[in-house]
Write a protein that holds these residues in place. Structure first.
Motif, PDB file in Angstrom:
ATOM      1  N   UNK A   1      -1.813 -61.799  23.380  1.00  0.00           N
ATOM      2  CA  UNK A   1      -2.086 -60.768  22.352  1.00  0.00           C
ATOM      3  C   UNK A   1      -3.332 -61.133  21.540  1.00  0.00           C
ATOM      4  N   UNK A   2      -3.529 -62.446  21.301  1.00  0.00           N
ATOM      5  CA  UNK A   2      -4.740 -62.886  20.587  1.00  0.00           C
ATOM      6  C   UNK A   2      -5.960 -62.497  21.403  1.00  0.00           C
ATOM      7  N   UNK A   3      -5.862 -62.779  22.697  1.00  0.00           N
ATOM      8  CA  UNK A   3      -6.987 -62.522  23.599  1.00  0.00           C
ATOM      9  C   UNK A   3      -7.326 -61.022  23.586  1.00  0.00           C
ATOM     10  N   UNK A   4      -6.254 -60.230  23.606  1.00  0.00           N
ATOM     11  CA  UNK A   4      -6.412 -58.769  23.583  1.00  0.00           C
ATOM     12  C   UNK A   4      -7.179 -58.325  22.343  1.00  0.00           C
ATOM     13  N   UNK A   5      -6.813 -58.903  21.200  1.00  0.00           N
ATOM     14  CA  UNK A   5      -7.451 -58.541  19.922  1.00  0.00           C
ATOM     15  C   UNK A   5      -8.945 -58.869  19.929  1.00  0.00           C
ATOM     16  N   UNK A   6      -9.348 -59.825  20.774  1.00  0.00           N
ATOM     17  CA  UNK A   6     -10.760 -60.209  20.850  1.00  0.00           C
ATOM     18  C   UNK A   6     -11.438 -59.545  22.054  1.00  0.00           C
ATOM     19  N   UNK A   7     -10.845 -58.462  22.535  1.00  0.00           N
ATOM     20  CA  UNK A   7     -11.471 -57.695  23.608  1.00  0.00           C
ATOM     21  C   UNK A   7     -10.874 -57.922  24.986  1.00  0.00           C
ATOM     22  N   UNK A   8     -10.027 -58.952  25.108  1.00  0.00           N
ATOM     23  CA  UNK A   8      -9.300 -59.151  26.371  1.00  0.00           C
ATOM     24  C   UNK A   8     -10.032 -59.890  27.476  1.00  0.00           C
ATOM     25  N   UNK A   9     -11.351 -60.069  27.339  1.00  0.00           N
ATOM     26  CA  UNK A   9     -12.121 -60.676  28.441  1.00  0.00           C
ATOM     27  C   UNK A   9     -12.804 -61.989  28.067  1.00  0.00           C
ATOM     28  N   UNK A  10     -12.484 -62.498  26.881  1.00  0.00           N
ATOM     29  CA  UNK A  10     -13.223 -63.664  26.375  1.00  0.00           C
ATOM     30  C   UNK A  10     -12.896 -64.925  27.167  1.00  0.00           C
ATOM     31  N   UNK A  11     -13.917 -65.509  27.818  1.00  0.00           N
ATOM     32  CA  UNK A  11     -13.724 -66.754  28.580  1.00  0.00           C
ATOM     33  C   UNK A  11     -13.829 -67.967  27.667  1.00  0.00           C
TER      34      UNK A  11
END
Length: 590
Positions: free
Chosen positions: A329-339
């Motif tokens: 969910x954190x990743x999603x909040x930052x756009x979902x694609x952050x490597x």
């Protein structure tokens, strides 16, 4: 990396992209709620038009042109290439400088033209123009005036002059001066750092080797001030790699923009990541029952993170579950694609690096300064190059050694040419080819560099004990009640602190306890609560280092008010001046 031999000067980057990865979306920016693309070809065409317009204005190699923008945008880059390929010098300035600073820097830099992004900046520069050598100020705005972007570009309609631009390009050597960057500095008058084309180009390639990015199908977000070398070098790197660069509308809209853009990586400064993290924890605290327990279980797990599966299979198994249930969910909040995120500009709390890396969004911390174009070292997941609590190993072509007094000294092809019109200060900073960074650090047995403090910031109490404020401040800022803190006490008998509370969180806390705060500086219940936080964090330090007293400031510390530099570092001298009354209260009312 591809054959890097082709790129030796900063304006070679877009041409390299055109040849290898011509992009439809080289730059993408928002105009009236719609994302507009600029192709690589269009970028270069416009840059050539800028060069021709500048030639018509009489610009010669070595002339200085100042550029000030409130938001990052394609025009800045178009102008940058247009200036550089004539052998002229780009002098980028922060939009947050005061009129006094503008008068000083524009005059000191010998700038003869200035470009600004909007009317507010235009008025600021016009107000001091008489104190400078400026012939004219142009704006990026497309308005109906003789100083607008359109009327400037119309000077560049003569395509026959393109052959003269080509001659100028050929005459620019990699060792030539490319830019003068005035450090906003946490102390004193701004200094003009002179960087050559090869200073920055070599540094970009060296950092590139430490970034595990290969395909050109990537999206980057640009939002940190482009007048700062960290963001600027990052954008040249993206151009070289053929990445799409999206410009955030402004720092306040970064959350929305991340969701729209879904970048693959981004550059961050510690203060921004601290704010992102605080928001995530606030949301977690609002949950109830099992969801809340799971959230804090995952957070606790992340705080124990160690790279390279050192914690063993059971920890990794739990982490997998936490990533699926919570961190996704954190990743999603930052756009979902952050490597990954690349952190620079100021020391990052190791705790945050652990937490985000455990969450599947590694934070690679770099260390550098304007004077080193900017990178000195960077962490890298590959080949055991990632060690939390360090800023990685020195990058290719850079040598780091520690002086007898602990100061970090740096040598390499990234060291500035010097400070503009200030030989004395240049000779004080660069001795025997080594740049004296002003930072204190150590190199461990594995070759990792660790920054322990700023040489200039370490102070002694009247009892002769050394205090390293940055370490104490970083610890205190872990508290959700404390947004900013400055440790004081030079030549006094004890360390103390000036604190700016996190207003949103404090208001919520008061609401939860049915308590009304009339004045944050004197509210007894709040002061007692902050005292609890200070006591808790004090435990980690020796008796002589512990914060004995503190005062809360009434206002928020901001860039506009001068408390912080544009990359959100504290300006100690100014903070101390602003709150001298609180300082006196702490030390003269014992």
């Amino acid at each position: 990396m591809h054959k890097a031999t082709k790129v030796t000067r900063l304006f070679d980057f877009p041409y390299y992209q055109l040849k290898h990865y011509p992009q439809e979306k080289c730059f993408v920016s928002k105009k009236e709620n719609t994302w507009i693309n600029t192709s690589t070809q269009n970028y270069i065409n416009k840059a050539n038009k800028v060069s021709i317009a500048l030639l018509k204005l009489g610009i010669k190699p070595g002339d200085k042109i100042a550029v000030i923008t409130n938001t990052n945008q394609p025009k800045w880059h178009v102008l940058d290439i247009g200036i550089l390929q004539l052998g002229a010098i780009n002098v980028p300035l922060y939009p947050t400088f005061s009129e006094k600073d503008y008068a000083y820097v524009l005059n000191h830099s010998d700038s003869i033209y200035c470009f600004v992004s909007d009317n507010e900046l235009y008025q600021k520069v016009i107000a001091v123009q008489e104190q400078t050598q400026l012939k004219k100020v142009f704006t990026f705005e497309e308005i109906d005036t003789d100083y607008s972007w359109n009327s400037f570009l119309s000077l560049g309609n003569d395509t026959e002059v393109q052959s003269i631009v080509e001659k100028h390009k050929e005459a620019v050597n990699p060792s030539d001066l490319a830019t003068i960057i005035y450090t906003s500095g946490t102390t004193g008058t701004p200094k003009g750092v002179m960087l050559s084309h090869q200073n920055i180009v070599a540094n970009i390639f060296a950092v590139g080797k430490s970034l595990n990015l290969h395909s050109n199908k990537k999206r980057a977000i640009s939002y940190l001030p482009v007048s700062h070398i960290f963001e600027r070098a990052s954008s040249y790197y993206c151009q070289y790699m053929g990445f799409e660069i999206y410009f955030a509308e402004n720092i306040d809209k970064i959350g929305e923009n991340l969701k729209e853009i879904s970048p693959n990586f981004m550059a961050v400064v510690p203060r921004l990541l601290e704010k992102v993290f605080d928001k995530i924890v606030d949301k977690g605290s609002d949950l109830s029952g099992l969801k809340k327990r799971l959230f804090f279980w995952a957070l606790e797990l992340a705080e124990q993170y160690k790279p390279y599966k050192v914690n063993g299979w059971w920890y990794e198994f739990q982490l997998k579950i936490a990533r699926k249930l919570i961190f996704s969910k954190w990743k999603e909040a930052l756009g979902g694609q952050l490597d990954f995120m690349l952190a620079g500009s100021a020391p990052m709390q190791p705790r945050l690096i652990k937490i985000f890396t455990a969450a599947g969004i590694p934070v690679f911390e770099g260390y550098g300064m304007t004077e080193t174009s900017p990178a000195i070292s960077v962490t890298d997941m590959r080949n055991n190059g990632f060690k939390i609590g360090t800023v990685g190993k020195a990058i290719t072509g850079v040598t780091v050694k520690i002086a007898d007094d602990g100061e970090i000294l740096v040598k390499g092809n990234n060291i500035m040419m010097g400070y503009y019109k200030n030989i004395a200060q240049t000779n004080e900073t660069i001795k025997n080819g080594y740049l004296h960074t002003g930072d204190i650090g150590e190199i461990d047995d594995d070759g990792f560099l660790k920054i322990t403090d700023r040489k200039k910031e370490i102070f002694k109490t009247s009892g002769g004990k050394y205090i390293a404020p940055a370490v104490l401040e970083s610890e205190l800022k872990k508290s959700r009640f404390i947004e900013q803190v400055m440790v004081i006490g030079e030549s006094q008998k004890m360390p103390a602190a000036l604190i700016q509370v996190t207003f949103d969180f404090v208001n919520e806390w008061a609401k939860r306890h049915n308590h009304t705060i009339k004045n944050v500086t004197s509210d007894k219940k709040l002061i007692d609560r902050i005292q609890k936080e200070v006591d808790c964090h004090n435990k980690k330090f020796g008796k002589w280092e512990q914060i004995k007293r503190f005062e809360i400031t009434a206002d928020e510390w901001t860039v506009d008010a001068g408390h912080l530099t544009p990359t959100l570092k504290m300006r100690r001298k100014i903070v101390l001046e602003k709150y001298n009354n609180l300082y006196q209260k702490i030390y003269n009312s014992q």
